[in-house]
Design an enzyme around this catalytic site. Sequence first.
Site, PDB file in Angstrom:
ATOM      1  N   GLY A  78     -38.541 -11.161 -18.458  1.00 59.27           N
ATOM      2  CA  GLY A  78     -38.214 -10.059 -17.562  1.00 59.27           C
ATOM      3  C   GLY A  78     -37.759 -10.472 -16.175  1.00 59.27           C
ATOM      4  O   GLY A  78     -37.444  -9.614 -15.346  1.00 59.27           O
ATOM      5  N   ALA A  79     -37.710 -11.790 -15.899  1.00 61.01           N
ATOM      6  CA  ALA A  79     -37.308 -12.220 -14.545  1.00 61.01           C
ATOM      7  C   ALA A  79     -35.901 -11.727 -14.225  1.00 61.01           C
ATOM      8  O   ALA A  79     -35.630 -11.214 -13.127  1.00 61.01           O
ATOM      9  CB  ALA A  79     -37.364 -13.744 -14.444  1.00 61.01           C
ATOM     10  N   GLY A  80     -35.002 -11.869 -15.208  1.00 57.24           N
ATOM     11  CA  GLY A  80     -33.621 -11.439 -14.987  1.00 57.24           C
ATOM     12  C   GLY A  80     -33.529  -9.926 -14.814  1.00 57.24           C
ATOM     13  O   GLY A  80     -32.737  -9.420 -14.011  1.00 57.24           O
ATOM     14  N   ASP A  81     -34.360  -9.202 -15.557  1.00 60.63           N
ATOM     15  CA  ASP A  81     -34.370  -7.736 -15.441  1.00 60.63           C
ATOM     16  C   ASP A  81     -34.848  -7.325 -14.049  1.00 60.63           C
ATOM     17  O   ASP A  81     -34.238  -6.476 -13.385  1.00 60.63           O
ATOM     18  CB  ASP A  81     -35.319  -7.109 -16.467  1.00 60.63           C
ATOM     19  CG  ASP A  81     -35.048  -7.573 -17.885  1.00 60.63           C
ATOM     20  OD1 ASP A  81     -33.879  -7.892 -18.175  1.00 60.63           O
ATOM     21  OD2 ASP A  81     -35.988  -7.616 -18.688  1.00 60.63           O
TER      22      ASP A  81
HETATM   23  N1  LIG Z   1     -39.765 -20.275 -11.744  1.00 58.89           N
HETATM   24  C1  LIG Z   1     -39.172 -19.465 -10.860  1.00 58.89           C
HETATM   25  N2  LIG Z   1     -39.396 -19.613  -9.540  1.00 58.89           N
HETATM   26  C2  LIG Z   1     -38.822 -18.788  -8.627  1.00 58.89           C
HETATM   27  N3  LIG Z   1     -37.971 -17.793  -8.951  1.00 58.89           N
HETATM   28  C3  LIG Z   1     -37.693 -17.593 -10.250  1.00 58.89           C
HETATM   29  C4  LIG Z   1     -38.265 -18.425 -11.278  1.00 58.89           C
HETATM   30  N4  LIG Z   1     -37.799 -18.003 -12.452  1.00 58.89           N
HETATM   31  C5  LIG Z   1     -36.976 -16.964 -12.196  1.00 58.89           C
HETATM   32  N5  LIG Z   1     -36.900 -16.711 -10.870  1.00 58.89           N
HETATM   33  C6  LIG Z   1     -36.106 -15.672 -10.191  1.00 58.89           C
HETATM   34  O1  LIG Z   1     -35.728 -14.686 -11.134  1.00 58.89           O
HETATM   35  C7  LIG Z   1     -34.304 -14.682 -11.309  1.00 58.89           C
HETATM   36  C8  LIG Z   1     -33.982 -14.481 -12.771  1.00 58.89           C
HETATM   37  O2  LIG Z   1     -34.516 -15.546 -13.516  1.00 58.89           O
HETATM   38  P1  LIG Z   1     -33.780 -16.213 -14.750  1.00 58.89           P
HETATM   39  O3  LIG Z   1     -32.516 -16.836 -14.315  1.00 58.89           O
HETATM   40  O4  LIG Z   1     -34.782 -17.079 -15.391  1.00 58.89           O
HETATM   41  O5  LIG Z   1     -33.427 -14.927 -15.614  1.00 58.89           O
HETATM   42  P2  LIG Z   1     -33.395 -14.713 -17.169  1.00 58.89           P
HETATM   43  O6  LIG Z   1     -33.259 -16.021 -17.881  1.00 58.89           O
HETATM   44  O7  LIG Z   1     -32.407 -13.658 -17.408  1.00 58.89           O
HETATM   45  O8  LIG Z   1     -34.839 -14.129 -17.426  1.00 58.89           O
HETATM   46  P3  LIG Z   1     -35.320 -13.226 -18.646  1.00 58.89           P
HETATM   47  O9  LIG Z   1     -34.322 -13.342 -19.758  1.00 58.89           O
HETATM   48  O10 LIG Z   1     -36.642 -13.840 -18.970  1.00 58.89           O
HETATM   49  O11 LIG Z   1     -35.424 -11.862 -18.083  1.00 58.89           O
HETATM   50  C9  LIG Z   1     -33.808 -15.997 -10.759  1.00 58.89           C
HETATM   51  O12 LIG Z   1     -32.483 -15.877 -10.270  1.00 58.89           O
HETATM   52  C10 LIG Z   1     -34.822 -16.270  -9.652  1.00 58.89           C
HETATM   53  O13 LIG Z   1     -34.461 -15.611  -8.479  1.00 58.89           O
HETATM   54  O1  LIG Z   2     -38.842  -7.412 -22.619  1.00 62.52           O
HETATM   55  C1  LIG Z   2     -37.921  -8.454 -22.750  1.00 62.52           C
HETATM   56  C2  LIG Z   2     -37.048  -8.513 -21.533  1.00 62.52           C
HETATM   57  O2  LIG Z   2     -36.438  -7.292 -21.314  1.00 62.52           O
HETATM   58  C3  LIG Z   2     -35.991  -9.585 -21.645  1.00 62.52           C
HETATM   59  O3  LIG Z   2     -35.106  -9.544 -20.578  1.00 62.52           O
HETATM   60  C4  LIG Z   2     -35.188  -9.465 -22.908  1.00 62.52           C
HETATM   61  O4  LIG Z   2     -34.380 -10.606 -22.991  1.00 62.52           O
HETATM   62  C5  LIG Z   2     -36.074  -9.372 -24.138  1.00 62.52           C
HETATM   63  O5  LIG Z   2     -35.299  -9.118 -25.274  1.00 62.52           O
HETATM   64  C6  LIG Z   2     -37.114  -8.285 -24.007  1.00 62.52           C
HETATM   65  O6  LIG Z   2     -37.953  -8.316 -25.135  1.00 62.52           O
END
Ligand SMILES: Nc1ncnc2c1ncn2[C@@H]1O[C@H](COP(=O)(O)OP(=O)(O)OP(=O)(O)O)[C@@H](O)[C@H]1O
Ligand SMILES: O[C@H]1[C@H](O)[C@@H](O)[C@H](O)[C@@H](O)[C@H]1O
Length: 384
Positions: free
Chosen positions: A242-245
């Site tokens: 959920g970091a990207g979300d």
């Molecule tokens: N370990 C970390 N430390 C600090 N900030 C982080 C970290 N991981 C993620 N973030 C923050 O969250 C943002 C999104 O993370 P990431 O690039 O991992 O997204 P993602 O791979 O789409 O995540 P997900 O698919 O799990 O939702 C990053 O741009 C950063 O700002």
């Molecule tokens: O809850 C998670 C979250 O929304 C992620 O961003 C997505 O990649 C996954 O599919 C979902 O299960």
Amino acid sequence: MVTSTAAAHKTPQQQTRVLIVGNYCHDVLMQKDTVKAESLGGAASFISNVVNGMSVSCNLVSKVGEDFKYPVDFTPIVIPTSKTTVFHAYFDLGIDGNGHQDRVLKRVSACDPIRPSDLPDARSNFGMAVGVGGEILPETLERMIETCDAVFVDIQALIRVFDSADGTVKLVKLEDTEFYSLLPRIEVLKASSEEAVFMDVEEVRKWCCVVVTNGKEGCKVFWKDGELGIPPFLANQKDPTGAGDSFLGGFVAGLVQGLAVPDAALLGNLFGSLTVEQIGLPKFDSRLLQRVKDEVQRRKMQFLHCERSEYELEFLKPDGHEQFHASLGAAKSIPPFSIQARPWTPSNSPKETEQTPIPHYTAQAKLLANSVYEEPIQTVEGKP
Ligand SMILES: Nc1ncnc2c1ncn2[C@@H]1O[C@H](COP(=O)(O)OP(=O)(O)OP(=O)(O)O)[C@@H](O)[C@H]1O
Ligand SMILES: O[C@H]1[C@H](O)[C@@H](O)[C@H](O)[C@@H](O)[C@H]1O
């Protein structure tokens, strides 16, 4: 870019500020073949958590089955003939030598797609197409483009395909999808660094702003004539889900409140970093949220004199950006209220405690192993 002309004929006060479109799902976090935690998931849930936390008005369109088991702020459409989307996230598979791909995702069941007729007729300022399980159809995105002043898209809604045997999520090239021709009509496309290799960033940035998030490194914003790296915030990662979300939620919440793109991306980085520090859907400390809202308000006051239409994206880094980063970092370091995490047990499950407020993450994430803190999922290093 949305221009002042495009917005001129609308009456913003009658519009929903943010329309979030994507299915809620059930997330099951697996490690070493054991279920470590279960949580409400779906980009829609993470994004609405941030947008609500920032007190920005929003509406949400999501579909679930009758088996949907979490309390949520926005009532989903319940489809009696369909099951809720379920993802199993395997944290000890698929990490390559460079630390790429922190988890392997399997879609175990998929709820119905969201169709244009499921969307509200009323206009919205910001539309967010944030599907996780293939629920956003090309015609749904097209309808959002017609009814929203600016549309933000998570590439995971566009390029995921699902193995027909076991549901493993695979990615396809953006240009091979039916969504490709719609790119010139959206404002922002967000991708993680793993997803970004499935598009030609140099090509796509000619049509819309591209934001590539990169875990603990922060993110990079690409637009037609420039690009900018946005610094991260320190985080003690427990679960990357959920970091990207949450990033996208913070980014849009910043833009809605009139921040320039680089400042809004800082807000995105802040919420991404807060999210990885908790398992499942995060609970944000109320004092932290207030402090962040105050900082955003203060930042807005610094630019009151700037002539800019409400919907125009400003890409250049405004003066005081580094100071804003430091202020948000200071807000993040406020010690949280002492809410103790309780391992999930049948007696504090969401269904049985609906009348009694309990810590959000206890309600939303069932921690199934007592040892989840001794043997945290954070052992999965891996964000590139
Ligand atoms: N370990 C970390 N430390 C600090 N900030 C982080 C970290 N991981 C993620 N973030 C923050 O969250 C943002 C999104 O993370 P990431 O690039 O991992 O997204 P993602 O791979 O789409 O995540 P997900 O698919 O799990 O939702 C990053 O741009 C950063 O700002
Ligand atoms: O809850 C998670 C979250 O929304 C992620 O961003 C997505 O990649 C996954 O599919 C979902 O299960």
